[in-house]
Design a protein around this motif. Structure first.
Motif, mmCIF file in Angstrom:
data_model
loop_
_atom_site.group_PDB
_atom_site.id
_atom_site.type_symbol
_atom_site.label_atom_id
_atom_site.label_comp_id
_atom_site.label_asym_id
_atom_site.label_seq_id
_atom_site.Cartn_x
_atom_site.Cartn_y
_atom_site.Cartn_z
ATOM 1 N N ASP A 121 0.763 -1.233 0.000
ATOM 2 C CA ASP A 121 0.000 0.000 0.000
ATOM 3 C C ASP A 121 0.802 1.295 0.000
ATOM 4 O O ASP A 121 0.230 2.337 0.202
ATOM 5 N N ALA A 122 2.084 1.233 -0.250
ATOM 6 C CA ALA A 122 2.844 2.476 -0.358
ATOM 7 C C ALA A 122 2.801 2.967 -1.805
ATOM 8 O O ALA A 122 3.767 3.475 -2.335
ATOM 9 N N THR A 123 1.663 2.756 -2.444
ATOM 10 C CA THR A 123 1.502 3.107 -3.849
ATOM 11 C C THR A 123 0.147 3.768 -4.082
ATOM 12 O O THR A 123 -0.709 3.784 -3.205
ATOM 13 N N ALA A 124 -0.030 4.272 -5.262
ATOM 14 C CA ALA A 124 -1.304 4.866 -5.671
ATOM 15 C C ALA A 124 -1.572 4.429 -7.102
ATOM 16 O O ALA A 124 -0.712 3.819 -7.729
ATOM 17 N N GLY A 125 -2.724 4.743 -7.608
ATOM 18 C CA GLY A 125 -3.041 4.390 -8.985
ATOM 19 C C GLY A 125 -4.106 5.307 -9.540
ATOM 20 O O GLY A 125 -4.935 5.829 -8.797
ATOM 21 N N PRO A 126 -4.105 5.497 -10.851
ATOM 22 C CA PRO A 126 -5.099 6.376 -11.466
ATOM 23 C C PRO A 126 -6.482 5.724 -11.503
ATOM 24 O O PRO A 126 -6.605 4.499 -11.484
ATOM 25 N N ARG A 127 -7.480 6.556 -11.548
ATOM 26 C CA ARG A 127 -8.861 6.088 -11.703
ATOM 27 C C ARG A 127 -9.380 6.598 -13.038
ATOM 28 O O ARG A 127 -9.247 7.773 -13.360
ATOM 29 N N LEU A 128 -9.966 5.668 -13.773
ATOM 30 C CA LEU A 128 -10.546 5.977 -15.072
ATOM 31 C C LEU A 128 -11.979 5.467 -15.082
ATOM 32 O O LEU A 128 -12.354 4.659 -14.228
ATOM 33 N N PRO A 129 -12.780 5.873 -16.047
ATOM 34 C CA PRO A 129 -14.141 5.327 -16.113
ATOM 35 C C PRO A 129 -14.152 3.796 -16.172
ATOM 36 O O PRO A 129 -15.060 3.157 -15.665
ATOM 37 N N LEU A 135 -6.807 -0.636 -7.358
ATOM 38 C CA LEU A 135 -7.499 -1.890 -7.081
ATOM 39 C C LEU A 135 -7.058 -2.985 -8.049
ATOM 40 O O LEU A 135 -6.823 -4.132 -7.660
ATOM 41 N N THR A 136 -6.920 -2.625 -9.312
ATOM 42 C CA THR A 136 -6.434 -3.577 -10.312
ATOM 43 C C THR A 136 -5.064 -4.102 -9.919
ATOM 44 O O THR A 136 -4.794 -5.306 -9.982
ATOM 45 N N ALA A 137 -4.181 -3.194 -9.501
ATOM 46 C CA ALA A 137 -2.839 -3.607 -9.095
ATOM 47 C C ALA A 137 -2.891 -4.528 -7.886
ATOM 48 O O ALA A 137 -2.188 -5.548 -7.842
#
Length: 161
Positions: A121-129, A135-137
């Motif tokens: 969880d020391a990461t982030a990710g983009p959100r797209l439609p 979550l995918t990662a």
């Protein structure tokens, strides 16, 4: 414990690439991770390619390994794996900025190269439609990583070792 950074840099010659994926095209268009050249630090300080101020004292401590830059999402184009192997490292605690891009790209290559990798969880990710990159990662991490720990779990494990 060895700390290694796999930075993402683009040099002016990278602008000559004939094709690129959407994230590459975006990064090139806004100058993200842009440096003036591979052999100079001119204009590096406080640029989009520089390390975040809150991490500089730790990264520039003279002990942290700063690998050559990766260009797309994984360490295949840099010397991170060589740096780890030369130090006899076989286990990696992986953290990064874009969970479903660079972090997952590094995870996949490190696993393919025989490393035991812990990530979370020391990461982030983009959100797209189409969906949530973080979550995918996390779903993919569960299939690929040796363990999926929270930062709290990681710190606890390191303290007890």
């Amino acid at each position: 414990m060895t700390v290694a950074v796999s930075p993402h840099y683009f040099h002016p010659t990278d602008q000559q690439w004939k094709f690129g994926d959407p994230i590459e095209q975006f990064m090139h268009s806004v100058g993200m991770f842009s440096r003036t050249g591979p052999l100079t630090l001119d204009g590096f300080t406080d640029s989009g390619a520089d390390f975040l101020p809150e991490y500089k004292e730790y990264i520039l401590d003279g002990k942290t390994v700063i690998a050559s830059p990766h260009k797309i999402v994984g360490p295949e184009s840099n010397d991170l794996i060589l740096q780890l192997r030369k130090r006899g490292i076989s286990q990696v605690i992986l953290a990064g900025m874009a969970a479903n891009l660079c972090t997952e790209g590094h995870l996949r290559e490190l696993v393919e190269q025989g490393f035991e990798v812990v990530v979370r969880d020391a990461t982030a990710g983009p959100r797209l439609p189409e969906g949530d990159g973080y979550l995918t990662a996390l779903i993919n991490f569960r299939f690929l990583a040796s363990a999926v720990w929270s930062t709290e779990q990681t710190v606890s494990q390191l303290r007890s070792a």
